[in-house]
Design a protein around this motif. Structure first.
Motif, PDB file in Angstrom:
ATOM      1  N   LEU A  37      28.344  -5.431  10.734  1.00  0.00           N
ATOM      2  CA  LEU A  37      28.523  -4.926   9.663  1.00  0.00           C
ATOM      3  C   LEU A  37      28.023  -5.768   8.352  1.00  0.00           C
ATOM      4  CD1 LEU A  37      32.450  -4.485   9.971  1.00  0.00           C
ATOM      5  CD2 LEU A  37      30.621  -2.822  10.658  1.00  0.00           C
ATOM      6  N   ASP A  38      26.883  -6.634   8.760  1.00  0.00           N
ATOM      7  CA  ASP A  38      26.263  -7.540   7.602  1.00  0.00           C
ATOM      8  C   ASP A  38      26.040  -6.690   6.402  1.00  0.00           C
ATOM      9  OD1 ASP A  38      26.309  -9.001   9.852  1.00  0.00           O
ATOM     10  OD2 ASP A  38      24.354  -9.661  10.132  1.00  0.00           O
ATOM     11  N   GLU A  39      26.146  -7.359   5.290  1.00  0.00           N
ATOM     12  CA  GLU A  39      26.083  -6.642   3.888  1.00  0.00           C
ATOM     13  C   GLU A  39      25.476  -7.565   3.155  1.00  0.00           C
ATOM     14  OE1 GLU A  39      25.643  -3.482   1.855  1.00  0.00           O
ATOM     15  OE2 GLU A  39      26.906  -3.277   3.210  1.00  0.00           O
ATOM     16  N   GLU A  40      24.488  -7.134   2.262  1.00  0.00           N
ATOM     17  CA  GLU A  40      23.775  -7.909   1.135  1.00  0.00           C
ATOM     18  C   GLU A  40      24.295  -7.154  -0.215  1.00  0.00           C
ATOM     19  OE1 GLU A  40      19.498  -9.390  -0.611  1.00  0.00           O
ATOM     20  OE2 GLU A  40      19.823  -8.821   1.336  1.00  0.00           O
ATOM     21  N   PHE A  41      25.124  -7.786  -0.849  1.00  0.00           N
ATOM     22  CA  PHE A  41      25.654  -7.127  -2.131  1.00  0.00           C
ATOM     23  C   PHE A  41      24.789  -7.083  -3.193  1.00  0.00           C
ATOM     24  CE2 PHE A  41      28.908  -8.682   0.606  1.00  0.00           C
ATOM     25  CZ  PHE A  41      30.032  -7.479   0.629  1.00  0.00           C
ATOM     26  N   GLY A  42      23.924  -6.145  -3.223  1.00  0.00           N
ATOM     27  CA  GLY A  42      22.680  -5.918  -4.353  1.00  0.00           C
ATOM     28  C   GLY A  42      23.091  -5.029  -5.594  1.00  0.00           C
ATOM     29  N   LYS A  43      22.008  -4.615  -6.062  1.00  0.00           N
ATOM     30  CA  LYS A  43      22.087  -4.134  -7.431  1.00  0.00           C
ATOM     31  C   LYS A  43      23.035  -2.538  -7.182  1.00  0.00           C
ATOM     32  CE  LYS A  43      17.953  -5.738  -9.698  1.00  0.00           C
ATOM     33  NZ  LYS A  43      16.820  -5.424 -10.196  1.00  0.00           N
ATOM     34  N   GLU A  44      22.821  -2.010  -6.085  1.00  0.00           N
ATOM     35  CA  GLU A  44      23.826  -0.809  -5.768  1.00  0.00           C
ATOM     36  C   GLU A  44      25.338  -0.990  -6.052  1.00  0.00           C
ATOM     37  OE1 GLU A  44      23.665   0.593  -1.632  1.00  0.00           O
ATOM     38  OE2 GLU A  44      23.312  -1.421  -1.112  1.00  0.00           O
ATOM     39  N   PHE A  45      25.787  -2.452  -6.040  1.00  0.00           N
ATOM     40  CA  PHE A  45      27.075  -2.615  -6.248  1.00  0.00           C
ATOM     41  C   PHE A  45      27.446  -2.723  -7.506  1.00  0.00           C
ATOM     42  CE2 PHE A  45      27.031  -3.397  -1.751  1.00  0.00           C
ATOM     43  CZ  PHE A  45      28.462  -2.829  -1.324  1.00  0.00           C
ATOM     44  N   ASP A  46      26.437  -2.669  -8.568  1.00  0.00           N
ATOM     45  CA  ASP A  46      26.518  -3.012 -10.078  1.00  0.00           C
ATOM     46  C   ASP A  46      27.307  -1.898 -10.731  1.00  0.00           C
ATOM     47  OD1 ASP A  46      25.139  -5.404  -9.763  1.00  0.00           O
ATOM     48  OD2 ASP A  46      23.370  -4.769 -10.613  1.00  0.00           O
ATOM     49  N   ASN A  47      26.977  -0.733 -10.396  1.00  0.00           N
ATOM     50  CA  ASN A  47      27.797   0.502 -11.079  1.00  0.00           C
ATOM     51  C   ASN A  47      28.779   1.070  -9.960  1.00  0.00           C
ATOM     52  OD1 ASN A  47      25.868   0.070 -13.154  1.00  0.00           O
ATOM     53  ND2 ASN A  47      24.324   1.417 -11.675  1.00  0.00           N
ATOM     54  N   GLN A  48      28.931   0.547  -8.474  1.00  0.00           N
ATOM     55  CA  GLN A  48      29.993   0.988  -8.079  1.00  0.00           C
ATOM     56  C   GLN A  48      30.771  -0.117  -7.243  1.00  0.00           C
ATOM     57  OE1 GLN A  48      28.830   4.797  -5.512  1.00  0.00           O
ATOM     58  NE2 GLN A  48      27.002   4.125  -5.798  1.00  0.00           N
ATOM     59  N   GLU A  49      32.063  -0.059  -7.637  1.00  0.00           N
ATOM     60  CA  GLU A  49      33.169  -1.221  -6.918  1.00  0.00           C
ATOM     61  C   GLU A  49      33.153  -0.875  -5.474  1.00  0.00           C
ATOM     62  OE1 GLU A  49      36.566  -0.958  -9.177  1.00  0.00           O
ATOM     63  OE2 GLU A  49      35.677  -2.063 -11.083  1.00  0.00           O
ATOM     64  N   GLU A  50      32.893   0.150  -4.916  1.00  0.00           N
ATOM     65  CA  GLU A  50      33.245   0.418  -3.311  1.00  0.00           C
ATOM     66  C   GLU A  50      32.194   1.341  -2.910  1.00  0.00           C
ATOM     67  OE1 GLU A  50      36.724   2.344  -0.481  1.00  0.00           O
ATOM     68  OE2 GLU A  50      37.258   1.076  -2.333  1.00  0.00           O
ATOM     69  N   LEU A  51      31.520   0.865  -1.659  1.00  0.00           N
ATOM     70  CA  LEU A  51      30.635   1.686  -1.169  1.00  0.00           C
ATOM     71  C   LEU A  51      30.906   2.072   0.484  1.00  0.00           C
ATOM     72  CD1 LEU A  51      27.299   0.223  -2.411  1.00  0.00           C
ATOM     73  CD2 LEU A  51      28.330   2.487  -2.900  1.00  0.00           C
ATOM     74  N   ASP A  52      30.901   3.252   1.043  1.00  0.00           N
ATOM     75  CA  ASP A  52      30.972   3.190   2.435  1.00  0.00           C
ATOM     76  C   ASP A  52      29.795   3.294   3.177  1.00  0.00           C
ATOM     77  OD1 ASP A  52      33.435   4.066   1.857  1.00  0.00           O
ATOM     78  OD2 ASP A  52      33.243   6.245   1.957  1.00  0.00           O
ATOM     79  N   ARG A  53      30.136   2.715   4.316  1.00  0.00           N
ATOM     80  CA  ARG A  53      28.698   2.597   5.383  1.00  0.00           C
ATOM     81  C   ARG A  53      29.271   3.417   6.711  1.00  0.00           C
ATOM     82  NH1 ARG A  53      25.742   1.333   1.347  1.00  0.00           N
ATOM     83  NH2 ARG A  53      25.430  -0.984   0.930  1.00  0.00           N
ATOM     84  N   GLU A  54      28.388   3.529   7.651  1.00  0.00           N
ATOM     85  CA  GLU A  54      28.604   4.270   8.774  1.00  0.00           C
ATOM     86  C   GLU A  54      27.719   3.932  10.035  1.00  0.00           C
ATOM     87  OE1 GLU A  54      27.968   8.595   9.711  1.00  0.00           O
ATOM     88  OE2 GLU A  54      28.865   8.482   7.788  1.00  0.00           O
ATOM     89  N   ASN A  55      28.148   3.549  11.241  1.00  0.00           N
ATOM     90  CA  ASN A  55      27.020   3.524  12.314  1.00  0.00           C
ATOM     91  C   ASN A  55      27.774   3.522  13.607  1.00  0.00           C
ATOM     92  OD1 ASN A  55      24.710   2.855  13.440  1.00  0.00           O
ATOM     93  ND2 ASN A  55      24.142   0.888  12.217  1.00  0.00           N
ATOM     94  N   ARG A  56      27.113   3.698  14.639  1.00  0.00           N
ATOM     95  CA  ARG A  56      27.527   3.686  15.783  1.00  0.00           C
ATOM     96  C   ARG A  56      27.497   2.232  16.435  1.00  0.00           C
ATOM     97  NH1 ARG A  56      26.573   9.086  19.649  1.00  0.00           N
ATOM     98  NH2 ARG A  56      26.460  10.629  17.973  1.00  0.00           N
TER      99      ARG A  56
END
Length: 203
Positions: free
Chosen positions: A160-179
């Motif tokens: 679930l590794d995450e790099e909190f880049g610019k996409e989080f500037d305008n959104q406080e919460e983001l969904d991810r999914e994987n197998r």
């Protein structure tokens, strides 16, 4: 302004024939204050230690909001945002062969196996009151093979590794999914960020 990072699970789907599943997650994450250590716990940590999934659920779980926790799904942990804005997290999905699991016993077994690479159990870490086992950074790579010796069904590991880049500037919460690594299950999770008071502790 300091920021808090929160992770929660939204949905789980099993790609196997329908049956009664007794599922639990092993969470492995970087220690919030010691870069040379990681921490390990099991979710859920209630009386049974498992999440029951009955055949009529079509092998899907939609995690419901938890009262008093303020999350929309299954709360995993929260912590202060790292300075490099990167987090490493691993999750293992398991099916218990018994109807009740003891989280403390599982962590104790892992602790004994790791020997000098384990540094005891702590509580009230990463926003959760359940026990966490503190281990060395090097030992984190051994957790998968240790769990395979536990006589439960293994659905594998998911990063679930995450790099909190610019996409989080305008959104406080983001969904991810994987197998998961076996391909037999899929997880939907979310990362959320909020500003916190400098005097507020999240670890």
């Amino acid at each position: 302004m300091k920021q808090e990072v929160r992770i929660e699970f939204e949905q789980l789907e099993i790609f196997r024939s329908k049956k009664r599943w007794k599922l639990y997650f092993i969470i492995l994450a970087e220690h919030p204050s010691d870069p040379d250590k990681w921490v390990l716990t099991s979710i859920p940590n209630d009386d049974t230690g498992v999440i029951e999934l009955k055949p009529n659920a079509e092998n899907k779980i939609y995690f419901e909001p938890q009262v008093g926790v303020g999350v929309d799904g299954l709360f995993v942990f929260n912590r202060e945002m790292p300075k490099n804005r990167r987090l490493k997290v691993r999750v293992y999905l398991r099916h218990s062969r018994s109807s009740i699991r003891n989280v403390g016993e599982l962590l104790s077994d892992v602790e004994k196996t790791l020997g000098d690479n384990a540094f005891g159990q702590v509580t009230n870490l990463l926003g959760r009151s359940n026990p966490w086992l503190v281990i060395s950074k090097e030992a984190a790579q051994k957790v998968g093979s240790i769990l395979k010796n536990v006589k439960d069904k293994d659905f594998g590991m998911l990063s679930l590794d995450e790099e909190f880049g610019k996409e989080f500037d305008n959104q406080e919460e983001l969904d991810r999914e994987n197998r998961f690594s076996t391909g037999d299950a899929r997880l939907v999770w979310s990362w959320a960020i909020r500003n916190i008071d400098p005097n507020e502790s999240t670890t």
